[in-house]
Scaffold this motif. Sequence first.
Motif, PDB file in Angstrom:
ATOM      1  N   UNK A   1      46.797  34.189  37.405  1.00 19.21           N
ATOM      2  CA  UNK A   1      45.684  34.986  37.901  1.00 19.21           C
ATOM      3  C   UNK A   1      45.316  36.046  36.871  1.00 19.21           C
ATOM      4  N   UNK A   2      44.036  36.367  36.813  1.00 17.78           N
ATOM      5  CA  UNK A   2      43.535  37.390  35.908  1.00 17.78           C
ATOM      6  C   UNK A   2      43.746  38.757  36.559  1.00 17.78           C
ATOM      7  N   UNK A   3      44.549  39.638  35.949  1.00 16.62           N
ATOM      8  CA  UNK A   3      44.803  40.932  36.585  1.00 16.62           C
ATOM      9  C   UNK A   3      43.559  41.790  36.742  1.00 16.62           C
ATOM     10  N   UNK A   4      42.542  41.539  35.935  1.00 14.97           N
ATOM     11  CA  UNK A   4      41.332  42.361  36.005  1.00 14.97           C
ATOM     12  C   UNK A   4      40.419  41.973  37.158  1.00 14.97           C
ATOM     13  N   UNK A   5      40.407  40.683  37.518  1.00  8.34           N
ATOM     14  CA  UNK A   5      39.426  40.218  38.501  1.00  8.34           C
ATOM     15  C   UNK A   5      40.017  39.463  39.685  1.00  8.34           C
ATOM     16  N   UNK A   6      41.305  39.137  39.633  1.00  6.53           N
ATOM     17  CA  UNK A   6      41.875  38.273  40.669  1.00  6.53           C
ATOM     18  C   UNK A   6      43.123  38.853  41.324  1.00  6.53           C
ATOM     19  N   UNK A   7      43.358  40.136  41.148  1.00  5.14           N
ATOM     20  CA  UNK A   7      44.547  40.779  41.710  1.00  5.14           C
ATOM     21  C   UNK A   7      44.160  42.152  42.250  1.00  5.14           C
ATOM     22  N   UNK A   8      44.635  42.464  43.436  1.00  6.97           N
ATOM     23  CA  UNK A   8      44.341  43.735  44.086  1.00  6.97           C
ATOM     24  C   UNK A   8      45.638  44.315  44.637  1.00  6.97           C
ATOM     25  N   UNK A   9      45.912  45.579  44.328  1.00  6.99           N
ATOM     26  CA  UNK A   9      47.072  46.271  44.889  1.00  6.99           C
ATOM     27  C   UNK A   9      46.670  46.842  46.240  1.00  6.99           C
ATOM     28  N   UNK A  10      47.458  46.543  47.272  1.00  6.11           N
ATOM     29  CA  UNK A  10      47.124  46.917  48.640  1.00  6.11           C
ATOM     30  C   UNK A  10      48.184  47.858  49.212  1.00  6.11           C
ATOM     31  N   UNK A  11      47.850  48.472  50.321  1.00  6.25           N
ATOM     32  CA  UNK A  11      48.798  49.354  51.005  1.00  6.25           C
ATOM     33  C   UNK A  11      49.674  48.497  51.917  1.00  6.25           C
ATOM     34  N   UNK A  12      50.619  47.827  51.296  1.00  6.63           N
ATOM     35  CA  UNK A  12      51.464  46.877  52.011  1.00  6.63           C
ATOM     36  C   UNK A  12      50.786  45.527  52.147  1.00  6.63           C
ATOM     37  N   UNK A  13      51.603  44.512  52.457  1.00  8.48           N
ATOM     38  CA  UNK A  13      51.053  43.166  52.657  1.00  8.48           C
ATOM     39  C   UNK A  13      50.163  43.133  53.893  1.00  8.48           C
ATOM     40  N   UNK A  14      50.453  43.993  54.874  1.00 11.77           N
ATOM     41  CA  UNK A  14      49.649  44.006  56.100  1.00 11.77           C
ATOM     42  C   UNK A  14      48.179  44.279  55.787  1.00 11.77           C
TER      43      UNK A  14
ATOM     44  N   UNK B   1      41.705  20.437  51.280  1.00 11.34           N
ATOM     45  CA  UNK B   1      40.646  19.844  50.449  1.00 11.34           C
ATOM     46  C   UNK B   1      39.775  18.898  51.275  1.00 11.34           C
ATOM     47  N   UNK B   2      40.409  18.084  52.129  1.00 14.29           N
ATOM     48  CA  UNK B   2      39.638  17.131  52.937  1.00 14.29           C
ATOM     49  C   UNK B   2      38.660  17.837  53.869  1.00 14.29           C
ATOM     50  N   UNK B   3      39.086  18.972  54.413  1.00 19.83           N
ATOM     51  CA  UNK B   3      38.270  19.654  55.430  1.00 19.83           C
ATOM     52  C   UNK B   3      37.610  20.925  54.898  1.00 19.83           C
ATOM     53  N   UNK B   4      37.731  21.179  53.608  1.00 16.76           N
ATOM     54  CA  UNK B   4      37.143  22.353  52.971  1.00 16.76           C
ATOM     55  C   UNK B   4      37.576  23.634  53.686  1.00 16.76           C
ATOM     56  N   UNK B   5      38.891  23.853  53.731  1.00 21.62           N
ATOM     57  CA  UNK B   5      39.464  25.024  54.389  1.00 21.62           C
ATOM     58  C   UNK B   5      40.078  25.967  53.358  1.00 21.62           C
ATOM     59  N   UNK B   6      40.168  27.235  53.726  1.00 26.12           N
ATOM     60  CA  UNK B   6      40.913  28.200  52.929  1.00 26.12           C
ATOM     61  C   UNK B   6      42.376  28.222  53.377  1.00 26.12           C
ATOM     62  N   UNK B   7      43.226  28.696  52.482  1.00 22.49           N
ATOM     63  CA  UNK B   7      44.649  28.832  52.765  1.00 22.49           C
ATOM     64  C   UNK B   7      45.064  30.274  52.512  1.00 22.49           C
TER      65      UNK B   7
ATOM     66  N   UNK C   1      45.223  23.887  44.950  1.00 22.98           N
ATOM     67  CA  UNK C   1      45.226  24.985  45.923  1.00 22.98           C
ATOM     68  C   UNK C   1      44.479  26.220  45.438  1.00 22.98           C
ATOM     69  N   UNK C   2      44.490  26.473  44.145  1.00 19.93           N
ATOM     70  CA  UNK C   2      44.131  27.790  43.640  1.00 19.93           C
ATOM     71  C   UNK C   2      42.750  28.272  44.087  1.00 19.93           C
ATOM     72  N   UNK C   3      41.754  27.413  44.039  1.00 14.77           N
ATOM     73  CA  UNK C   3      40.386  27.858  44.297  1.00 14.77           C
ATOM     74  C   UNK C   3      40.138  28.219  45.759  1.00 14.77           C
ATOM     75  N   UNK C   4      41.071  27.837  46.649  1.00 20.01           N
ATOM     76  CA  UNK C   4      40.862  28.081  48.076  1.00 20.01           C
ATOM     77  C   UNK C   4      42.003  28.885  48.706  1.00 20.01           C
ATOM     78  N   UNK C   5      42.858  29.499  47.875  1.00 14.62           N
ATOM     79  CA  UNK C   5      44.078  30.128  48.386  1.00 14.62           C
ATOM     80  C   UNK C   5      44.121  31.619  48.083  1.00 14.62           C
ATOM     81  N   UNK C   6      44.569  32.388  49.084  1.00 14.53           N
ATOM     82  CA  UNK C   6      44.892  33.803  48.912  1.00 14.53           C
ATOM     83  C   UNK C   6      46.407  33.932  49.038  1.00 14.53           C
TER      84      UNK C   6
ATOM     85  N   UNK D   1      46.536  38.041  45.464  1.00 14.05           N
ATOM     86  CA  UNK D   1      46.003  37.313  44.305  1.00 14.05           C
ATOM     87  C   UNK D   1      45.118  36.199  44.843  1.00 14.05           C
ATOM     88  N   UNK D   2      43.907  36.109  44.312  1.00 12.69           N
ATOM     89  CA  UNK D   2      42.934  35.160  44.848  1.00 12.69           C
ATOM     90  C   UNK D   2      41.859  34.904  43.799  1.00 12.69           C
ATOM     91  N   UNK D   3      41.097  33.823  43.938  1.00 12.94           N
ATOM     92  CA  UNK D   3      39.961  33.613  43.039  1.00 12.94           C
ATOM     93  C   UNK D   3      39.031  34.822  43.052  1.00 12.94           C
TER      94      UNK D   3
END
Length: 384
Positions: free
Chosen positions: A85-98, A191-197, A221-226, A246-248
């Motif tokens: 993942x690109x740390x500049x555009x695909x990673x966010x630091x959050x206040x806990x996983x929640x 992929x078959x059902x165009x779902x996010x993960x 998985x990468x393009x549809x996964x958080x 980390x996400x697209x």
Amino acid sequence: MKPLNSTITAIPPSGIRRFFDIAAEMDDVISLGVGEPDFVTPWRIREAGIYALERGYTTYTGNAGLPRLRELICADLASRYDARYDPATECLVTTGVSEGLDLALRVLLDPGEEVIVPEPCYVAYQPCVSFAGGTPVGVPTRAEDGFAIDVAAVEAAVTPRTKAILIGSPANPTGAVQPPEVLRALVALAERHDLYLLSDEIYDRLTYDGTHTCLGAVPGARERTVVLGGFSKAQAMTGWRVGWLAAPAPIAELCLRVHQYTMLCAPHVSQMAAVEALSNAEPDVAEMVADYDRRRRVFVKGLREAGLECPEPAGAFYAFPSIRSSGLDAETFAERLLREESVAVVPGTVFGPSGAGHIRCSYATALPQLEQAVERIGNFLRRL
């Protein structure tokens, strides 16, 4: 008075809290209910936090988090799991996983869309889907299968309203680690059902039998996964409130947008401590994981000897024994065990209907207390 928000009003209070409230009024309680390490945050991490305070790092950071911390998070994902993942555009630091989970669900869902949640699952998953305007759809897993996700059952639950699948591996409450072949099958289904993960991987370092598989690294998985992670469990930093997602880039950008208006940023001091955790605290993590592994083996052996059927958890720090042999339902078992033997556990039904007949026991407590808890559980079972 006009009624309050109907969605929030309809969500019951956490089923875990009732047992904590009872335990708080009792003496000599051994608590196996809290999903929190009993270790103090390692000294080198605390020292980094103290140094940050002394140097005056008490301001806001950039909304996305300290660049150095995001670089370290992405480097760790790449080196351990080949998840890039690109740390500049695909990673966010959050206040806990929640917070990360809340952000991701808000970004992914429009009102009424469905999220499939294999259960037993962490108590917050389904309420967080509802809070984001979605509809949670539980799909059971079975103890006989090691609580592996039944991909065929998940696919049977897909409707035109389905938008995403939310999993946790290693899992709270079962300690189950999803096999790589199950994760690959889930990706193929998505992929078959165009779902996010959405993949909650907060316990990734607490994997005892083999290597953790990061869902974001599974082909396709990468393009549809958080991917969600943080520092609370392996680094014993629950109170510091630092997580990450980390996400697209299109997903991460919108998560950042919500984060900007709500949380602004994770605590500056905590982020500085997290930098130290990823830079230098690996020996501390390895020592804690080895201790959890010892406790796991001793505790599960003790539960079995006491008369409970208990699969050996492959990850996290929970055992999920069956209490069906007692003839009691999970709620009754947990309440009587607390009142009669002063041992606090959590009934499995708190985590979904397929938790019936089970209790969750956290072994994130000192070994002497675990041994005493097992002795008390044995006494309780012999009296039944």
